[in-house]
Write a protein that holds these residues in place. Structure first.
Motif, PDB file in Angstrom:
ATOM      1  N   LYS A 130       0.809  -1.193   0.051  1.00  0.00           N
ATOM      2  CA  LYS A 130       0.213  -0.116  -0.005  1.00  0.00           C
ATOM      3  C   LYS A 130       0.760   1.046   0.148  1.00  0.00           C
ATOM      4  O   LYS A 130       0.418   2.423   0.024  1.00  0.00           O
ATOM      5  CB  LYS A 130      -0.952   0.170   1.041  1.00  0.00           C
ATOM      6  N   SER A 131       2.254   0.976  -0.167  1.00  0.00           N
ATOM      7  CA  SER A 131       3.290   2.213  -0.143  1.00  0.00           C
ATOM      8  C   SER A 131       2.923   3.001  -1.489  1.00  0.00           C
ATOM      9  O   SER A 131       2.634   2.465  -2.533  1.00  0.00           O
ATOM     10  CB  SER A 131       4.592   1.669  -0.118  1.00  0.00           C
ATOM     11  N   ASP A 132       2.836   4.282  -1.125  1.00  0.00           N
ATOM     12  CA  ASP A 132       2.704   5.401  -2.504  1.00  0.00           C
ATOM     13  C   ASP A 132       3.833   5.036  -3.475  1.00  0.00           C
ATOM     14  O   ASP A 132       3.777   5.284  -4.588  1.00  0.00           O
ATOM     15  CB  ASP A 132       2.702   6.665  -2.148  1.00  0.00           C
ATOM     16  N   CYS A 133       5.125   4.711  -2.887  1.00  0.00           N
ATOM     17  CA  CYS A 133       6.234   4.661  -3.696  1.00  0.00           C
ATOM     18  C   CYS A 133       6.337   3.104  -4.226  1.00  0.00           C
ATOM     19  O   CYS A 133       6.293   2.184  -3.428  1.00  0.00           O
ATOM     20  CB  CYS A 133       7.586   5.045  -3.043  1.00  0.00           C
ATOM     21  N   LYS A 134       6.839   3.001  -5.338  1.00  0.00           N
ATOM     22  CA  LYS A 134       6.783   1.508  -5.998  1.00  0.00           C
ATOM     23  C   LYS A 134       8.377   1.385  -6.596  1.00  0.00           C
ATOM     24  O   LYS A 134       8.726   0.657  -7.101  1.00  0.00           O
ATOM     25  CB  LYS A 134       5.888   1.229  -7.134  1.00  0.00           C
ATOM     26  N   ASN A 135       9.345   2.407  -6.262  1.00  0.00           N
ATOM     27  CA  ASN A 135      10.819   2.155  -6.515  1.00  0.00           C
ATOM     28  C   ASN A 135      11.513   1.457  -5.704  1.00  0.00           C
ATOM     29  O   ASN A 135      11.637   2.026  -4.530  1.00  0.00           O
ATOM     30  CB  ASN A 135      11.222   3.715  -7.033  1.00  0.00           C
ATOM     31  N   ILE A 136      12.097   0.614  -6.040  1.00  0.00           N
ATOM     32  CA  ILE A 136      12.751  -0.514  -4.866  1.00  0.00           C
ATOM     33  C   ILE A 136      14.007   0.529  -4.096  1.00  0.00           C
ATOM     34  O   ILE A 136      14.325   0.301  -3.027  1.00  0.00           O
ATOM     35  CB  ILE A 136      13.204  -1.703  -5.498  1.00  0.00           C
ATOM     36  N   ASN A 137      14.765   1.155  -5.055  1.00  0.00           N
ATOM     37  CA  ASN A 137      15.801   2.069  -4.613  1.00  0.00           C
ATOM     38  C   ASN A 137      15.418   3.006  -3.552  1.00  0.00           C
ATOM     39  O   ASN A 137      15.929   2.951  -2.250  1.00  0.00           O
ATOM     40  CB  ASN A 137      16.528   2.868  -5.635  1.00  0.00           C
ATOM     41  N   GLU A 138      14.156   3.822  -3.812  1.00  0.00           N
ATOM     42  CA  GLU A 138      13.814   4.772  -2.859  1.00  0.00           C
ATOM     43  C   GLU A 138      13.269   3.699  -1.506  1.00  0.00           C
ATOM     44  O   GLU A 138      13.349   4.612  -0.287  1.00  0.00           O
ATOM     45  CB  GLU A 138      12.569   5.382  -3.358  1.00  0.00           C
ATOM     46  N   ILE A 139      12.679   2.857  -1.566  1.00  0.00           N
ATOM     47  CA  ILE A 139      11.945   2.007  -0.720  1.00  0.00           C
ATOM     48  C   ILE A 139      13.209   1.367   0.340  1.00  0.00           C
ATOM     49  O   ILE A 139      13.243   1.815   1.608  1.00  0.00           O
ATOM     50  CB  ILE A 139      11.236   0.986  -1.193  1.00  0.00           C
ATOM     51  N   ALA A 140      14.024   0.897  -0.205  1.00  0.00           N
ATOM     52  CA  ALA A 140      15.270   0.116   0.375  1.00  0.00           C
ATOM     53  C   ALA A 140      16.024   1.293   1.104  1.00  0.00           C
ATOM     54  O   ALA A 140      16.394   0.895   2.224  1.00  0.00           O
ATOM     55  CB  ALA A 140      16.041  -0.721  -0.420  1.00  0.00           C
ATOM     56  N   TYR A 141      16.344   2.168   0.330  1.00  0.00           N
ATOM     57  CA  TYR A 141      17.517   3.162   1.053  1.00  0.00           C
ATOM     58  C   TYR A 141      16.722   3.991   1.749  1.00  0.00           C
ATOM     59  O   TYR A 141      17.307   4.998   2.707  1.00  0.00           O
ATOM     60  CB  TYR A 141      18.039   3.764  -0.172  1.00  0.00           C
ATOM     61  N   GLY A 142      15.463   4.379   1.765  1.00  0.00           N
ATOM     62  CA  GLY A 142      14.533   5.097   2.803  1.00  0.00           C
ATOM     63  C   GLY A 142      14.440   4.541   3.877  1.00  0.00           C
ATOM     64  O   GLY A 142      14.789   5.158   4.925  1.00  0.00           O
ATOM     65  N   VAL A 143      14.369   3.316   3.750  1.00  0.00           N
ATOM     66  CA  VAL A 143      14.125   2.300   5.127  1.00  0.00           C
ATOM     67  C   VAL A 143      15.528   2.364   5.725  1.00  0.00           C
ATOM     68  O   VAL A 143      15.824   2.467   6.935  1.00  0.00           O
ATOM     69  CB  VAL A 143      13.653   1.047   5.010  1.00  0.00           C
ATOM     70  N   LEU A 144      16.815   2.207   4.818  1.00  0.00           N
ATOM     71  CA  LEU A 144      18.210   2.011   5.496  1.00  0.00           C
ATOM     72  C   LEU A 144      18.342   3.355   6.135  1.00  0.00           C
ATOM     73  O   LEU A 144      18.896   3.403   7.139  1.00  0.00           O
ATOM     74  CB  LEU A 144      18.920   1.777   4.288  1.00  0.00           C
ATOM     75  N   ASN A 145      18.054   4.545   5.483  1.00  0.00           N
ATOM     76  CA  ASN A 145      18.407   5.832   6.267  1.00  0.00           C
ATOM     77  C   ASN A 145      17.600   6.004   7.522  1.00  0.00           C
ATOM     78  O   ASN A 145      18.067   6.559   8.209  1.00  0.00           O
ATOM     79  CB  ASN A 145      18.114   7.019   5.256  1.00  0.00           C
ATOM     80  N   ASP A 146      16.248   5.600   7.433  1.00  0.00           N
ATOM     81  CA  ASP A 146      15.615   5.741   8.710  1.00  0.00           C
ATOM     82  C   ASP A 146      16.288   4.796   9.606  1.00  0.00           C
ATOM     83  O   ASP A 146      16.458   5.479  10.817  1.00  0.00           O
ATOM     84  CB  ASP A 146      14.148   5.198   8.596  1.00  0.00           C
ATOM     85  N   ILE A 147      16.792   3.647   9.650  1.00  0.00           N
ATOM     86  CA  ILE A 147      17.402   2.896  10.338  1.00  0.00           C
ATOM     87  C   ILE A 147      18.757   3.470  10.848  1.00  0.00           C
ATOM     88  O   ILE A 147      18.948   3.586  12.211  1.00  0.00           O
ATOM     89  CB  ILE A 147      17.861   1.471   9.921  1.00  0.00           C
ATOM     90  N   LEU A 148      19.577   3.962  10.040  1.00  0.00           N
ATOM     91  CA  LEU A 148      20.660   4.514  10.453  1.00  0.00           C
ATOM     92  C   LEU A 148      20.589   5.864  11.237  1.00  0.00           C
ATOM     93  O   LEU A 148      21.436   5.862  12.403  1.00  0.00           O
ATOM     94  CB  LEU A 148      21.510   4.893   9.120  1.00  0.00           C
ATOM     95  N   LYS A 149      19.401   6.583  11.031  1.00  0.00           N
ATOM     96  CA  LYS A 149      19.118   7.663  11.914  1.00  0.00           C
ATOM     97  C   LYS A 149      18.931   7.201  13.244  1.00  0.00           C
ATOM     98  O   LYS A 149      19.181   7.901  14.291  1.00  0.00           O
ATOM     99  CB  LYS A 149      18.151   8.664  11.274  1.00  0.00           C
ATOM    100  N   SER A 150      18.124   6.102  13.340  1.00  0.00           N
ATOM    101  CA  SER A 150      17.384   5.741  14.855  1.00  0.00           C
ATOM    102  C   SER A 150      18.379   4.806  15.503  1.00  0.00           C
ATOM    103  O   SER A 150      18.265   4.875  16.697  1.00  0.00           O
ATOM    104  CB  SER A 150      15.806   5.150  14.491  1.00  0.00           C
ATOM    105  N   VAL A 151      19.385   4.290  14.710  1.00  0.00           N
ATOM    106  CA  VAL A 151      20.041   3.279  15.566  1.00  0.00           C
ATOM    107  C   VAL A 151      21.576   3.840  15.293  1.00  0.00           C
ATOM    108  O   VAL A 151      22.712   3.006  14.807  1.00  0.00           O
ATOM    109  CB  VAL A 151      20.143   1.730  14.946  1.00  0.00           C
ATOM    110  N   LYS A 152      21.961   4.893  15.923  1.00  0.00           N
ATOM    111  CA  LYS A 152      23.226   5.386  15.719  1.00  0.00           C
ATOM    112  C   LYS A 152      24.136   4.853  16.685  1.00  0.00           C
ATOM    113  O   LYS A 152      25.416   5.112  16.347  1.00  0.00           O
ATOM    114  CB  LYS A 152      23.055   7.082  16.317  1.00  0.00           C
ATOM    115  N   SER A 153      23.911   3.972  17.448  1.00  0.00           N
ATOM    116  CA  SER A 153      24.828   3.546  18.326  1.00  0.00           C
ATOM    117  C   SER A 153      25.541   2.365  17.615  1.00  0.00           C
ATOM    118  O   SER A 153      26.707   1.978  18.259  1.00  0.00           O
ATOM    119  CB  SER A 153      24.263   2.872  19.558  1.00  0.00           C
TER     120      SER A 153
END
Length: 157
Positions: A130-153
């Protein structure tokens, strides 16, 4: 009968014989990052795949094998990103590329069908989400960047 022209005694002899292809630098980096995955989990008591899965569910992904394969891919990207940062590189991999090495590594992990099966399963999961985005790069790297921001330790030590 084929006669061997050189006796094989060492690993280098095997590589030089042509029986085994020499890995590229990128393949060596990806191999190293894959081996670090379990070490991150053990040392930091953090399961990146669970975090990625939850973030994908928030984006509207269903609980399918394709989603789980995408989670594996994101966890690979996470360990690669940490490794590449320590090397001073900021490389991104085009996941929409048909022969992207990451699909081969997912295949190596599960050994069902071929690498294109996993790429297809991920594509189906994205298309059915149900994601508005259907681009694998945007999805995978978007999730990755969110993880990197939240798990800085988490850092490569």
């Amino acid at each position: 009968m084929i006669k061997a022209t050189k006796e094989i005694k060492t690993y280098e002899d095997i590589v030089n014989s042509g029986f085994v292809e020499e890995k590229t630098e990128l393949e060596k980096i990806v191999d190293l990052s894959r081996s670090l995955r379990s070490e991150y989990r053990h040392k930091n008591d953090t399961d990146i795949s669970s975090i990625a899965y939850n973030k994908l569910r928030e984006l509207g992904f269903n609980n399918t094998l394709g989603t789980l394969y995408l989670v594996d891919l994101i966890e690979d990207l996470y360990s690669e990103r940490l490794l590449l940062r320590t090397l001073g590189e900021h490389e991104y991999f085009d996941l929409s590329f048909r022969d992207n090495i990451h699909y081969k590594y997912i295949y190596d992990r599960y050994r069902i069908n071929d690498p294109y099966f996993y790429r297809g399963a991920i594509a189906i999961a994205i298309s059915r989400s149900k994601s508005d985005c259907k681009n694998i790069n945007e999805i995978a790297y978007g999730v990755l960047n969110d993880i990197l921001k939240s798990v800085k330790s988490l850092k490569l030590k």
